[in-house]
Design a protein around this motif. Structure first.
Motif, PDB file in Angstrom:
ATOM      1  N   CYS A 108       0.871  -1.177   0.000  1.00 41.31           N
ATOM      2  CA  CYS A 108       0.000   0.000   0.000  1.00 41.31           C
ATOM      3  C   CYS A 108       0.906   1.224   0.000  1.00 41.31           C
ATOM      4  N   VAL A 109       0.701   2.091  -0.959  1.00 38.48           N
ATOM      5  CA  VAL A 109       1.574   3.251  -1.131  1.00 38.48           C
ATOM      6  C   VAL A 109       0.712   4.500  -1.250  1.00 38.48           C
ATOM      7  N   ASP A 110       1.116   5.560  -0.589  1.00 31.62           N
ATOM      8  CA  ASP A 110       0.490   6.869  -0.781  1.00 31.62           C
ATOM      9  C   ASP A 110       1.450   7.747  -1.560  1.00 31.62           C
ATOM     10  N   ARG A 111       0.979   8.299  -2.676  1.00 31.84           N
ATOM     11  CA  ARG A 111       1.807   9.194  -3.476  1.00 31.84           C
ATOM     12  C   ARG A 111       0.906  10.111  -4.289  1.00 31.84           C
ATOM     13  N   ASP A 112       1.477  11.123  -4.886  1.00 29.25           N
ATOM     14  CA  ASP A 112       0.705  12.005  -5.751  1.00 29.25           C
ATOM     15  C   ASP A 112       0.492  11.345  -7.108  1.00 29.25           C
ATOM     16  N   TYR A 113      -0.702  11.540  -7.636  1.00 32.32           N
ATOM     17  CA  TYR A 113      -1.003  11.069  -8.983  1.00 32.32           C
ATOM     18  C   TYR A 113      -1.804  12.163  -9.670  1.00 32.32           C
ATOM     19  N   GLU A 114      -1.289  12.636 -10.789  1.00 29.46           N
ATOM     20  CA  GLU A 114      -1.895  13.757 -11.516  1.00 29.46           C
ATOM     21  C   GLU A 114      -2.116  14.959 -10.601  1.00 29.46           C
ATOM     22  N   GLY A 115      -1.129  15.190  -9.733  1.00 29.25           N
ATOM     23  CA  GLY A 115      -1.139  16.374  -8.887  1.00 29.25           C
ATOM     24  C   GLY A 115      -1.993  16.295  -7.644  1.00 29.25           C
ATOM     25  N   LYS A 116      -2.519  15.113  -7.317  1.00 28.91           N
ATOM     26  CA  LYS A 116      -3.363  14.964  -6.133  1.00 28.91           C
ATOM     27  C   LYS A 116      -2.893  13.768  -5.311  1.00 28.91           C
ATOM     28  N   PRO A 117      -3.058  13.824  -3.976  1.00 30.64           N
ATOM     29  CA  PRO A 117      -2.711  12.675  -3.140  1.00 30.64           C
ATOM     30  C   PRO A 117      -3.545  11.459  -3.526  1.00 30.64           C
ATOM     31  N   ALA A 118      -2.899  10.300  -3.571  1.00 28.14           N
ATOM     32  CA  ALA A 118      -3.584   9.090  -4.015  1.00 28.14           C
ATOM     33  C   ALA A 118      -3.182   7.898  -3.164  1.00 28.14           C
TER      34      ALA A 118
END
Length: 208
Positions: A13-23
């Motif tokens: 499980c990873v939290d990162r930005d995707y297309e400029g938003k937290p994902a």
């Protein structure tokens, strides 16, 4: 072996930005005992996909729209045979993203899947179910693909007809939910929170 029981060999499980938003990102991979070209065909050929997953319609090429029977639809945004494809995953008015990568590994091929969703779009749902809500479904798909490649049988149809309601299937789904809870804890979630999410996810998939 673990992957024989619950589908994938690795979960994260990873939290990162995707297309400029937290994902939130659910990551799973498994090595299958076949070459890259055959695995690519198994996961992209509309005649083979229903044998381990579900019937799919549409234009299965970059820019094409697809629709999985009884499930998501979307647009294929990347298609690089035989190693990579990306697509939007549109369902119930929401949209997320799926990426698939294939790479030779030993005598087989590693399939790595990421399912990405903007955190703000699923805040309430995520707090209730966590990564297992998506992860259990993909574990079932990883399992079905493995059984199909090993036996050549139409395992998707068998699952719909009988296995999905069996004690074995329910045990599989509970084990998968627990495995995703373990991955969530490894990513930093509090153990009691992750376990609660897993219990609710297992109840959803098994009917209680």
């Amino acid at each position: 072996m673990l992957h024989k029981l619950i589908g994938a060999e690795f979960r994260a499980c990873v939290d990162r930005d995707y297309e400029g938003k937290p994902a939130h990102v659910v990551v799973a991979h498994r090595v299958y005992p076949t070459d890259v070209e055959d695995l690519w065909d198994a996961v992209t050929n509309p005649e083979r996909i229903p044998r381990w997953f579900a019937p799919v319609e549409g234009q299965l090429q970059k820019g094409g729209r697809y629709q999985i029977k009884g499930n998501a639809g979307g647009t294929i945004t990347r298609c690089e045979q035989p190693t990579a494809f990306d697509l939007t995953w549109e369902m119930n008015g929401g949209m997320s993203w799926v990426t698939v990568r294939l790479a030779p590994e030993g005598k087989g091929t590693r399939l790595t899947l990421e399912h990405i969703v903007h955190a703000a779009d699923v805040e309430q749902f995520w707090s209730q179910f966590g990564p297992g809500a998506t992860g259990v479904g993909w574990d079932l798909s990883f399992l079905g693909l493995g059984q199909y490649l090993e036996t050549g049988r139409d395992v998707a149809a068998e699952a719909v007809a009988s296995w999905g309601a069996s004690d074995e299937a329910k045990a599989f789904m509970r084990s998968s939910a627990q495995a995703w809870a373990d991955a969530h804890v490894a990513a930093g979630e509090a153990p009691d929170v992750a376990r609660g999410m897993a219990e609710r996810t297992a109840a959803f998939y098994t009917g209680g």
